[in-house]
Enzyme design. Sequence first.
Site, PDB file in Angstrom:
ATOM      1  CG  PHE A   9      -1.584   1.209   1.624  1.00 53.82           C
ATOM      2  CD1 PHE A   9      -2.273   1.982   0.684  1.00 53.82           C
ATOM      3  CD2 PHE A   9      -1.545   1.638   2.946  1.00 53.82           C
ATOM      4  CE1 PHE A   9      -2.900   3.164   1.062  1.00 53.82           C
ATOM      5  CE2 PHE A   9      -2.174   2.815   3.323  1.00 53.82           C
ATOM      6  CZ  PHE A   9      -2.841   3.583   2.386  1.00 53.82           C
ATOM      7  CG  ASP A  54      12.731 -12.657   2.294  1.00 52.28           C
ATOM      8  OD1 ASP A  54      13.097 -11.709   3.017  1.00 52.28           O
ATOM      9  OD2 ASP A  54      12.057 -13.614   2.703  1.00 52.28           O
ATOM     10  CB  ALA A  76       9.824  -4.585   2.614  1.00 49.47           C
ATOM     11  CB  SER A 119       4.778   1.019  13.094  1.00 52.89           C
ATOM     12  OG  SER A 119       3.535   0.843  13.740  1.00 52.89           O
ATOM     13  CE1 TYR A 143       4.484  -4.111  11.881  1.00 54.03           C
ATOM     14  CE2 TYR A 143       3.142  -2.828  13.398  1.00 54.03           C
ATOM     15  CZ  TYR A 143       3.789  -2.952  12.185  1.00 54.03           C
ATOM     16  OH  TYR A 143       3.739  -1.921  11.277  1.00 54.03           O
ATOM     17  CB  VAL A 186     -10.352   0.287  11.305  1.00 52.35           C
ATOM     18  CG1 VAL A 186      -9.671   1.628  11.421  1.00 52.35           C
ATOM     19  CG2 VAL A 186     -11.830   0.430  11.563  1.00 52.35           C
TER      20      VAL A 186
END
Length: 324
Positions: A9, A54, A76, A119, A143, A186
Amino acid sequence: MVVTGGRGFIGSHIAERFSAEGFQVMTLDIESGTEARLSPGRPAEDADRRVVADVTSAEAAREVVRFRPDLVVHAAAQTRTGGSITDPVGDARTNIVGTLRMLEAARSTGTRAFIFISSAAIYGEPSVLPLTEDAPHRPLSPYGVSKLAATDYVSYYRRAGLLPALSLVPANVYGPGQQAREDGAVVPGFMRQALRGEPMTIEGDGSQTRDFIYMEDVLEAVWLAWRWLSEGGGRAAGAPVAFNIGTGKETSISRLADLVEKTIGRQLGRVYRPARGGDISRSSLSPRLAARHLGWSPRVDLEEGLRRTYEWWAASIPGSAERA
Ligand SMILES: NC(=O)c1ccc[n+]([C@@H]2O[C@H](COP(=O)([O-])OP(=O)(O)OC[C@H]3O[C@@H](n4cnc5c(N)ncnc54)[C@H](O)[C@@H]3O)[C@@H](O)[C@H]2O)c1
């Protein structure tokens, strides 16, 4: 430039943006699918070279070195919180080892700028909102832990003088091209349900908050970060190594559902499910550091961003807007 995760995305939008700015773009992704992600009938991303590899592999590193990029944007990642709980080893391999591979490749080829897409999961449950970059890191999922470790490596490479590198720490990114998936974000989940005329699924009681940041604002942040790093912005003593990319505003999931209904002009109803493991109850990220150093601030408010996102969804699924 190289964009890792260039079929995802965020990565596909970054590839498109830098391609439009005249960059030679190489994308690197483990996926080779070519489904249109940005708009109907378009290829997955604008790129002069597409490598399927990868990020943890020596082959991926060799491809980056061979391309000799001015800029590496590392997007990635293993991005599923739930997946990180069921397979923390796989999550760590992709998110930590993969980041190190890309840092080493960029360093060895003299890359002028390395931008890591971190993040907000690195913060965990906040004690004060909006979160600033010096807030404590208490991630609630593997994560969050792996993104934090990768963010720390990026900071180390800058501080040790190995690479002009920084991390952007985006809040909840949404916009055209984001896929709806079971344990995913969401906004696309609500959009898909809205277009099917189904009630929106809320996990928990809907009072949990997030900071929703529109894709184009994230792209602008990446662009300004590149300019800042390439003009030596990271060299000054004490220059920040990580910047939050958020609005500083909290929106509850219930309020988001109301706004989706307002966008489509129809009531859909709600279905409530138990909250997910590893989820925080509240979040918002202060944009002040990015404003001061990068000259970045969010421009697209949530209502406008949802309107644009809905337009993309309606165009992607022929006939869906009429059904909704
Ligand atoms: N979407 C958000 O709200 C959000 C918020 C904050 C941070 N991020 C970060 O932004 C980045 C991009 O996320 P996204 O939302 O575009 O997710 P995405 O899942 O659409 O994109 C990630 C891409 O990485 C690729 N990838 C996964 N493992 C790989 C590997 N081992 N080697 C090469 N490629 C691999 C995937 O195939 C995918 O195309 C991630 O680093 C994510 O942690 C996303």
